[in-house]
Motif scaffolding. Structure first.
Motif, PDB file in Angstrom:
ATOM      1  N   THR A  94       0.925  -1.161  -0.094  1.00 41.82           N
ATOM      2  CA  THR A  94       0.090   0.112   0.108  1.00 41.82           C
ATOM      3  C   THR A  94       0.629   1.145   0.009  1.00 41.82           C
ATOM      4  OG1 THR A  94      -1.867   0.895   1.053  1.00 41.82           O
ATOM      5  CG2 THR A  94      -0.344   0.154   2.334  1.00 41.82           C
ATOM      6  N   ARG A  95       0.289   2.276  -0.351  1.00 43.73           N
ATOM      7  CA  ARG A  95       1.164   3.547  -0.523  1.00 43.73           C
ATOM      8  C   ARG A  95       1.823   3.890   0.839  1.00 43.73           C
ATOM      9  NH1 ARG A  95      -1.641   8.635  -3.140  1.00 43.73           N
ATOM     10  NH2 ARG A  95      -0.505   7.691  -4.860  1.00 43.73           N
ATOM     11  N   ARG A 115       7.030  -0.243   1.894  1.00 38.71           N
ATOM     12  CA  ARG A 115       7.890  -0.948   0.819  1.00 38.71           C
ATOM     13  C   ARG A 115       8.476  -2.077   1.671  1.00 38.71           C
ATOM     14  NH1 ARG A 115      11.648   2.253  -1.260  1.00 38.71           N
ATOM     15  NH2 ARG A 115      13.063   1.430   0.053  1.00 38.71           N
TER      16      ARG A 115
END
Length: 153
Positions: free
Chosen positions: A38-39, A42
């Motif tokens: 998701t934004r 990472r």
């Protein structure tokens, strides 16, 4: 043939991720490195087990690397099991005991402490599994056709 540049392959985090990926692949899992669930997040290694279980492994090369990264707590919402991967010199007493632990190097790894299971809900599992598949397919396509300019960002 190696697709990784020499600079990347010498980075401690890359070396840990490579060893972890090798080990988990030998256990029947499929791995993606540098995956964005998701934004704003990472993960270093995401592994998909044959039964659909999803593991996230966060690689830490030293004390400063661990202490400077507070995002890892958010990773638990995106996996069934969360583990750390460190080298044999890492001070493991820094790591939370309610997480898994892998000791790794460039060539392989070993799970030292199993991660507790926190099952994802069905809707998140489905959307995440689709994103894993699409990401893997796009990465393969980019390797097969690196000159194509129409890839999505």
């Amino acid at each position: 043939m190696s697709l990784a540049s020499p600079e990347i392959s010498l980075a401690p985090g890359f070396q840990l991720a490579r060893g972890v990926s090798r080990h988990l692949t030998q256990r029947g899992m499929s791995c993606l490195t540098e995956f964005v669930p998701t934004r704003g997040l990472r993960v270093d290694v995401l592994a998909l087990a044959p039964d659909g279980e999803i593991w996230i492994v966060e690689c830490k090369s030293c004390r400063a690397d661990y202490q400077s990264d507070g995002k890892w707590a958010g990773y638990r919402d995106w996996c069934d099991r969360f583990l750390w991967a460190v080298d044999c010199d890492f001070p493991v007493s820094l790591l939370p005991e309610d997480t898994g632990l892998i000791v790794a190097d460039y060539y392989g790894a070993e799970v030292v402490r199993e991660a507790p299971l926190h099952k994802l809900n069905a809707a998140r599992r489905k959307s995440l599994t689709l994103k894993i598949g699409r990401t893997a397919a796009q990465r393969l396509s980019r390797l097969l056709d690196p000159d194509f300019t129409g890839w999505p960002a």
